[in-house]
Design a protein around this motif. Structure first.
Motif, PDB file in Angstrom:
ATOM      1  N   ASN A  52       0.852  -1.212   0.094  1.00 33.70           N
ATOM      2  CA  ASN A  52      -0.012  -0.116   0.113  1.00 33.70           C
ATOM      3  C   ASN A  52       0.956   1.380   0.155  1.00 33.70           C
ATOM      4  OD1 ASN A  52      -1.830   2.067   0.464  1.00 33.70           O
ATOM      5  ND2 ASN A  52      -2.590   1.113   2.286  1.00 33.70           N
ATOM      6  N   LYS A  81      -5.051  -1.115  -7.482  1.00 32.49           N
ATOM      7  CA  LYS A  81      -6.123  -1.359  -6.653  1.00 32.49           C
ATOM      8  C   LYS A  81      -6.158  -0.034  -5.769  1.00 32.49           C
ATOM      9  CE  LYS A  81      -6.182  -5.185  -4.486  1.00 32.49           C
ATOM     10  NZ  LYS A  81      -6.078  -6.192  -3.635  1.00 32.49           N
ATOM     11  N   SER A  83      -8.155   2.072  -2.952  1.00 33.17           N
ATOM     12  CA  SER A  83      -9.089   1.918  -1.365  1.00 33.17           C
ATOM     13  C   SER A  83      -9.417   3.231  -1.048  1.00 33.17           C
ATOM     14  CB  SER A  83      -8.324   0.986  -0.464  1.00 33.17           C
ATOM     15  OG  SER A  83      -8.051  -0.306  -1.004  1.00 33.17           O
ATOM     16  N   ASP A  87     -14.222   0.607   3.361  1.00 32.69           N
ATOM     17  CA  ASP A  87     -14.246  -0.493   2.701  1.00 32.69           C
ATOM     18  C   ASP A  87     -14.577  -0.313   1.157  1.00 32.69           C
ATOM     19  OD1 ASP A  87     -13.216  -1.858   4.725  1.00 32.69           O
ATOM     20  OD2 ASP A  87     -15.191  -2.483   5.354  1.00 32.69           O
ATOM     21  N   GLN A  89     -13.610  -0.153  -2.517  1.00 36.86           N
ATOM     22  CA  GLN A  89     -12.411  -0.371  -3.475  1.00 36.86           C
ATOM     23  C   GLN A  89     -12.865  -0.246  -5.030  1.00 36.86           C
ATOM     24  OE1 GLN A  89     -10.748  -4.182  -2.792  1.00 36.86           O
ATOM     25  NE2 GLN A  89      -9.076  -3.416  -1.562  1.00 36.86           N
ATOM     26  N   CYS A 113     -15.801  -1.024  -8.910  1.00 34.72           N
ATOM     27  CA  CYS A 113     -15.856  -0.386  -7.602  1.00 34.72           C
ATOM     28  C   CYS A 113     -16.934  -1.262  -6.842  1.00 34.72           C
ATOM     29  CB  CYS A 113     -16.504   0.983  -7.589  1.00 34.72           C
ATOM     30  SG  CYS A 113     -15.013   2.293  -8.359  1.00 34.72           S
TER      31      CYS A 113
END
Length: 115
Positions: A52, A81, A83, A87, A89, A113
């Motif tokens: 991340n 990806k 975020s 939650d 994504q 999404c």
């Protein structure tokens, strides 16, 4: 003669080092309307997600219109990806990342999404 050699040495050896020192690396520019809490890259089509990247930001997230230097990323074609809080994504497919360039992600780029 010595002076000419010194000037030549500075030109030949000093300039490339200065260019490397000024390199800004690959940067991400968040042009989405929300704050990113995660941004991970995978070589395109492989679903092999890296770390991340937002964790290297001082507040561990990337606000709208903020830029972040990406670490450990080589130029190439990637999927991302992305975020968000709660939650959510999304994915961005086929990002073309070039050396010492800014790669931007906007709302129109987000696909698949989830909430």
């Amino acid at each position: 003669m010595r002076r000419a050699l010194a000037v030549t040495a500075i030109i030949l050896f000093g300039l490339p080092l200065a260019a490397v020192a000024q390199s800004k690396g690959i940067r991400l520019w968040n042009l989405t309307t929300a704050t990113m809490t995660g941004f991970q890259l995978s070589p395109a089509g492989q679903n092999n997600w890296g770390p991340n990247q937002t964790l290297s930001d001082k507040d561990k997230e990337l606000d709208h219109d903020e830029r972040l230097k990406l670490t450990g990323v080589e130029p190439g074609r990637y999927d991302a990806k992305v975020s968000y809080a709660g939650d959510r994504q999304c994915f961005v497919r086929g990002l073309d990342i070039k050396a010492d360039a800014v790669v931007s992600v906007a709302d129109k780029d987000l696909k698949e999404c989830t909430k």
